[in-house]
Design a protein around this motif. Structure first.
Motif, mmCIF file in Angstrom:
data_model
loop_
_atom_site.group_PDB
_atom_site.id
_atom_site.type_symbol
_atom_site.label_atom_id
_atom_site.label_comp_id
_atom_site.label_asym_id
_atom_site.label_seq_id
_atom_site.Cartn_x
_atom_site.Cartn_y
_atom_site.Cartn_z
ATOM 1 N N GLU A 1 0.814 -1.222 0.000
ATOM 2 C CA GLU A 1 0.000 0.000 0.000
ATOM 3 C C GLU A 1 0.845 1.269 0.000
ATOM 4 N N LYS A 2 2.149 1.151 0.149
ATOM 5 C CA LYS A 2 3.006 2.329 0.219
ATOM 6 C C LYS A 2 3.182 2.909 -1.182
ATOM 7 N N SER A 3 2.539 4.023 -1.446
ATOM 8 C CA SER A 3 2.532 4.589 -2.789
ATOM 9 C C SER A 3 3.910 5.042 -3.243
ATOM 10 N N ALA A 4 4.811 5.367 -2.319
ATOM 11 C CA ALA A 4 6.150 5.808 -2.714
ATOM 12 C C ALA A 4 6.854 4.719 -3.519
ATOM 13 N N TRP A 5 6.544 3.456 -3.230
ATOM 14 C CA TRP A 5 7.178 2.368 -3.976
ATOM 15 C C TRP A 5 6.859 2.493 -5.468
ATOM 16 N N PHE A 6 5.631 2.877 -5.773
ATOM 17 C CA PHE A 6 5.200 2.929 -7.161
ATOM 18 C C PHE A 6 5.662 4.198 -7.863
ATOM 19 N N THR A 7 6.068 5.200 -7.117
ATOM 20 C CA THR A 7 6.530 6.446 -7.723
ATOM 21 C C THR A 7 8.043 6.606 -7.572
ATOM 22 N N SER A 8 8.725 5.509 -7.297
ATOM 23 C CA SER A 8 10.162 5.559 -7.083
ATOM 24 C C SER A 8 10.908 5.072 -8.313
ATOM 25 N N ARG A 9 12.188 5.391 -8.345
ATOM 26 C CA ARG A 9 13.058 4.948 -9.429
ATOM 27 C C ARG A 9 13.694 3.624 -9.042
ATOM 28 N N LEU A 10 13.709 2.693 -9.966
ATOM 29 C CA LEU A 10 14.381 1.421 -9.755
ATOM 30 C C LEU A 10 15.869 1.683 -9.981
ATOM 31 N N GLU A 11 16.481 2.188 -8.922
ATOM 32 C CA GLU A 11 17.875 2.618 -9.004
ATOM 33 C C GLU A 11 18.454 2.599 -7.594
ATOM 34 N N GLU A 12 19.681 2.142 -7.465
ATOM 35 C CA GLU A 12 20.328 2.122 -6.156
ATOM 36 C C GLU A 12 21.097 3.427 -5.948
ATOM 37 N N ASN A 13 20.763 4.118 -4.876
ATOM 38 C CA ASN A 13 21.526 5.291 -4.497
ATOM 39 C C ASN A 13 22.460 4.898 -3.346
ATOM 40 N N ALA A 14 23.170 5.853 -2.787
ATOM 41 C CA ALA A 14 24.127 5.565 -1.710
ATOM 42 C C ALA A 14 23.446 4.965 -0.487
ATOM 43 N N VAL A 15 22.246 5.414 -0.175
ATOM 44 C CA VAL A 15 21.513 4.887 0.981
ATOM 45 C C VAL A 15 21.205 3.410 0.776
ATOM 46 N N LEU A 16 20.706 3.066 -0.392
ATOM 47 C CA LEU A 16 20.376 1.664 -0.676
ATOM 48 C C LEU A 16 21.635 0.800 -0.725
ATOM 49 N N LYS A 17 22.712 1.328 -1.260
ATOM 50 C CA LYS A 17 23.969 0.563 -1.278
ATOM 51 C C LYS A 17 24.457 0.294 0.141
ATOM 52 N N GLY A 18 24.291 1.264 1.031
ATOM 53 C CA GLY A 18 24.649 1.055 2.434
ATOM 54 C C GLY A 18 23.775 0.005 3.092
ATOM 55 N N ALA A 19 22.485 0.018 2.782
ATOM 56 C CA ALA A 19 21.553 -0.970 3.339
ATOM 57 C C ALA A 19 21.888 -2.367 2.826
ATOM 58 N N ILE A 20 22.222 -2.470 1.552
ATOM 59 C CA ILE A 20 22.596 -3.765 0.970
ATOM 60 C C ILE A 20 23.874 -4.291 1.623
ATOM 61 N N SER A 21 24.836 -3.433 1.826
ATOM 62 C CA SER A 21 26.081 -3.830 2.491
ATOM 63 C C SER A 21 25.790 -4.325 3.906
#
Length: 161
Positions: A36-56
């Motif tokens: 239900e989180k609408s931000a998911w649908f309006t987001s870019r399928l792209e890894e930024n520095a925050v996501l790279k840190g979370a993945i690490s």
């Protein structure tokens, strides 16, 4: 601008959503309250520095380490009560558990059920370790990602201590 990616963990795909500065959501694919989180649908399928840190961080966690949260900026959005409960979850050490009642006492709340409801809306699974909360009889109960995942996460942490 929101950014998203999917992390493939040993127990299922984890959807990650961030803005430019913070990790906003970490949910198992198909989990309650996520789609239900609408931000998911309006987001870019792209890894930024925050996501790279979370993945690490997740890579380290699933390799059996207890990664520090120092470099992660978590931004869980909820009511004042929910955020108070989620902050208390961050104090539960790796490999340890608490009960809903213990958390209720720490949050100065007379209702373990209210604490459980707040935990059920935790938008940052694993990062905010709601899997470390058990019933008063120390049994596994309530995990929005599924009880089998909660059991796996607890076993994973206990075998790595």
């Amino acid at each position: 601008m929101f950014y998203r990616t999917t992390y493939v963990s040993p127990i299922g795909k984890i959807k990650l959503l961030a803005d430019r500065t913070s990790l906003l959501f970490a949910y198992f694919e198909g989990q309650a309250y996520f789609e239900e989180k609408s931000a998911w649908f309006t987001s870019r399928l792209e890894e930024n520095a925050v996501l790279k840190g979370a993945i690490s961080w997740l890579d380290s966690y699933f390799k059996g380490h207890n990664p520090a949260m120092d470099d992660l900026n978590l931004s869980a959005q909820g009511t004042d009560f929910q955020t108070r409960v989620w902050k208390e979850l961050l104090t539960i050490p790796y490999g340890e558990t608490r009960t809903y009642g213990q958390l209720a006492s720490l949050c100065d709340c007379p209702s373990a059920q209210a604490v459980g409801a707040a935990i059920g809306k935790n938008p940052l699974l694993i990062f905010v370790p709601c899997h470390r909360v058990l019933s008063s009889t120390r049994k596994l109960t309530g995990y929005s990602g599924g009880l089998e995942k909660k059991a796996w996460l607890l076993d994973h942490e206990l075998e790595r201590e």
